[in-house]
Design a protein around this motif. Structure first.
Motif, short mmCIF file in Angstrom:
data_model
loop_
_atom_site.label_atom_id
_atom_site.label_comp_id
_atom_site.label_asym_id
_atom_site.label_seq_id
_atom_site.Cartn_x
_atom_site.Cartn_y
_atom_site.Cartn_z
N VAL A 1 -3.03 2.32 2.58
CA VAL A 1 -4.17 2.45 1.81
C VAL A 1 -3.83 1.74 0.79
CG1 VAL A 1 -5.33 3.37 -0.09
CG2 VAL A 1 -5.56 4.48 2.32
N ASN A 2 -4.67 0.71 0.25
CA ASN A 2 -3.79 -0.23 -0.29
C ASN A 2 -3.95 -1.33 -0.65
OD1 ASN A 2 -6.14 1.07 -2.65
ND2 ASN A 2 -4.37 2.44 -3.35
N SER A 3 -3.18 -1.72 0.79
CA SER A 3 -2.43 -2.93 1.32
C SER A 3 -3.61 -3.94 0.63
CB SER A 3 -2.30 -2.41 2.90
OG SER A 3 -0.95 -1.52 3.32
N LYS A 4 -2.99 -5.11 1.24
CA LYS A 4 -3.57 -6.44 0.89
C LYS A 4 -2.50 -7.72 2.11
CE LYS A 4 -5.05 -5.94 -3.97
NZ LYS A 4 -5.42 -6.07 -5.23
N LYS B 1 -9.31 -0.11 1.40
CA LYS B 1 -9.92 0.27 0.59
C LYS B 1 -9.31 2.37 0.40
CE LYS B 1 -11.75 -2.49 -2.49
NZ LYS B 1 -11.20 -2.83 -4.06
N ASN B 2 -9.63 2.68 1.85
CA ASN B 2 -9.92 3.72 2.40
C ASN B 2 -9.27 3.83 3.92
OD1 ASN B 2 -11.60 6.12 3.76
ND2 ASN B 2 -11.43 6.73 1.54
N GLU C 1 -8.10 -6.16 1.90
CA GLU C 1 -7.67 -5.53 1.22
C GLU C 1 -8.14 -3.69 1.50
OE1 GLU C 1 -7.35 -3.59 -3.28
OE2 GLU C 1 -8.68 -4.72 -3.15
N GLY D 1 0.88 -1.04 0.26
CA GLY D 1 0.00 -0.23 -0.09
C GLY D 1 0.82 1.72 -0.18
#
Length: 207
Positions: free
Chosen positions: A129-132, A165-166, A163, A74
């Motif tokens: 943010v956008n970490s998976k 998203k915000n 994941e 992210g």
């Protein structure tokens, strides 16, 4: 002479409060802190090396400490307790069955707010943010010996693919958690109630 009647201020406040305080509905009811306990000894680690077959993530076995694997790191600032996270996830039973029990493309919760299972919450520590991540959760940080009806058997280890998203902070986060639509609805009621006393009289009303 006709006159218009309007809702007294006290009743208006009660009406708005009733609308705005209606319970929020979360996408994933099984992610709840009911009948779970938080462990004071959490070993949280990550690994992104798929070749390390004997690493702590790959060697996870039922009852092990909570662990996660970072699929994507992210960007931006990491989340903190009190932030409001919007996530997408898939949840399944860890082990031979691997049965998926739920998923959501959008679920909103407050970090360390007590409205999701401890393992789900703690597995997102410092996520961006956008970490998976794939998070493996032992029973004591999920549903323990009681399970969750017919969905999750007692003493089940769980695995979530999550994941971020915000990440929303402060008042922005509070508004997102509460629901922007609910806030706009409340403001619309306030505006309407303010207009009513200024409307012209309706013939025949309250004569």
């Amino acid at each position: 002479m006709g006159r218009i009647s309007f809702v007294p201020a006290a009743q208006m406040v009660l009406l708005i409060a009733a609308i705005l305080s209606a319970p929020c509905t979360f996408a994933f009811s099984p992610v709840s802190s009911t009948n779970v306990r938080v462990s004071n000894h959490i070993f949280l680690s990550s690994t992104a090396d798929d070749s390390a077959s004997d690493g702590p993530f790959e060697s996870y076995s039922p009852g092990s400490s909570l662990i996660y694997k970072e699929l994507a790191s992210g960007e931006g600032e990491p989340c903190e307790d009190g932030d409001v996270l919007t996530v997408a996830y898939k949840g399944k039973l860890f082990g031979s069955s691997g049965k998926q029990f739920d998923q959501s493309d959008k679920w909103i919760f407050k970090k360390a707010g007590g409205n999701c299972m401890p393992g789900f919450d703690q597995g997102l520590n410092s996520a961006k943010v956008n970490s998976k991540r794939i998070v493996r959760i032992p029973p004591e940080l999920a549903y323990g010996s009681r399970g969750k009806g017919s969905i999750i058997p007692p003493n089940s280890d769980l695995e979530f693919e999550i994941e971020i998203k915000n990440i929303a902070k402060g008042l922005v986060g509070s508004a997102k958690l509460f629901g922007e639509e609910r806030i706009l609805g409340g403001l619309a009621i306030i505006a309407f109630m303010g207009i009513v006393p200024m409307l012209p009289p309706i013939p025949g009303m309250n004569q």
